[in-house]
Design a protein around this motif. Structure first.
Motif: not given
Ligand SMILES: NC(=O)c1ccc[n+]([C@@H]2O[C@H](COP(=O)([O-])OP(=O)(O)OC[C@H]3O[C@@H](n4cnc5c(N)ncnc54)[C@H](OP(=O)(O)O)[C@@H]3O)[C@@H](O)[C@H]2O)c1
Length: 285
Positions: A8-9, A11, A13, A39, A53-55, A76, A82, A141-142, A145, A173
């Motif tokens: 969520a922190t 781009q 998200g 953040k 929470a970290d993945y 991620g 991942r 793709w964004y 990028n 995005r």
């Protein structure tokens, strides 16, 4: 109804949470799952529930997903790690009895030769095996990028790449986030696979023309062999992992792997995606 967004922190998200709020979801019904709460101060200030929470931390993920109904798992960026990380999130969601998981995958994940595709496909397969209904948001793709390359292209008059005549259907995005927010706030998406690409499906030669028109400077596309393009990127100071990722991505574009005419993005957001000429404005300086 409680909706959680991981990453969520990040781009994407940040755009998704803004879209959820814009669509009328109460901030208290949004859970922002973050690994660095500092953040997320702005989200907390808006009344969004911030949970840490970290993945890589199953126990923290379980706690973070308690009481959550719908989850957006934003993939991620720790390439190579991942599959385990995403599996941790999915297992925590199963234990928390989450009712729907939306996952940000990549276009054509099941057939794509892009270097990022295998981790996305493995995550999709784990989700298919889950008892929780899942929806795959296979993002193209964004346009963002290309923001680093655009000023260089304007400066040098050359847009370098290795995509040949391949077309790319990128989007911003914000547009992909809008699609994710629609999926999270409307029904009947479980089991769906959305191939999400932009309305402008263009070659790099056409992209160079767009940059040229927008900047008023002559820019032309210079197609290079994949290895040569990787060398150009490395010589420009990019770490090898990124040079390889960008050059192999261009090879994927040449094969049509970042193009789609599905119309799924447009159907979800109810409009064409942001035109490429508008999308690149922030990169023009
Ligand atoms: N479609 C495309 O063109 C494209 C391009 C690049 C990436 N992607 C994929 O799309 C995702 C979202 O894009 P983006 O632009 O929002 O990327 P981003 O800004 O790098 O955001 C990634 C988010 O994932 C979080 N994250 C990464 N590892 C984590 C971990 N171990 N535990 C918890 N959170 C973790 C990051 O946390 P922090 O905020 O703490 O860093 C960040 O919030 C990327 O992560 C990547 O998988 C797509």
């Amino acid at each position: 109804m409680t909706t959680a967004v991981t990453g969520a922190t990040g781009q994407l998200g940040a755009h998704v949470i803004a879209e959820l709020l814009w669509r009328g979801v109460a901030p208290t019904e949004i859970v922002a799952v973050v690994r660095d709460p500092d953040k997320a101060a702005d989200l907390a200030a808006q009344g969004v529930q911030v949970r840490v929470a970290d993945y890589s931390d199953p126990a923290a993920l379980r706690a973070a997903l308690a009481g959550v109904d719908k989850l957006l798992l934003i993939s991620g960026n720790d390439l190579g790690r991942r599959i385990d990380q995403h599996t941790n999130v999915i297992e925590a969601a199963e234990l928390a009895d989450v009712k729907l998981i939306a996952y940000t995958s990549v276009l054509k994940a099941d057939t794509s030769g892009l270097s990022v595709a295998p981790e996305h496909l493995a995550t999709e397969l784990r989700l298919t095996a889950s008892s929780i209904p899942a929806v795959f948001l296979r993002n193209g793709w964004y346009w963002e990028n290309y923001f680093a390359a655009i000023p260089q292209a304007i400066e040098s008059g050359k847009l370098f790449g290795a995509a040949g005549e391949g077309r790319i259907a990128a989007a911003t995005r914000a547009d992909f986030a809008a699609a994710a927010a629609v999926v999270l706030t409307t029904e009947d998406h479980g089991g769906k696979v959305y191939e999400l690409g932009g309305s402008d499906r263009i070659t790099y030669a056409e992209f160079a023309q767009v940059i040229s028109s927008a900047s008023g400077e002559p820019v032309e596309y210079q197609d290079l062999p994949e290895a040569e393009y990787a060398a150009v990127l490395s010589a420009a100071g990019l770490p090898e992992v990124f040079s390889t990722m960008l050059s192999t991505s261009d090879a994927g574009i040449a094969r049509g792997e970042l193009d789609t005419d599905s119309g799924d993005l447009q159907k979800l957001i109810g409009r064409p995606s942001t035109p490429v000429a508008d999308a690149i404005k922030p990169a023009l300086g």
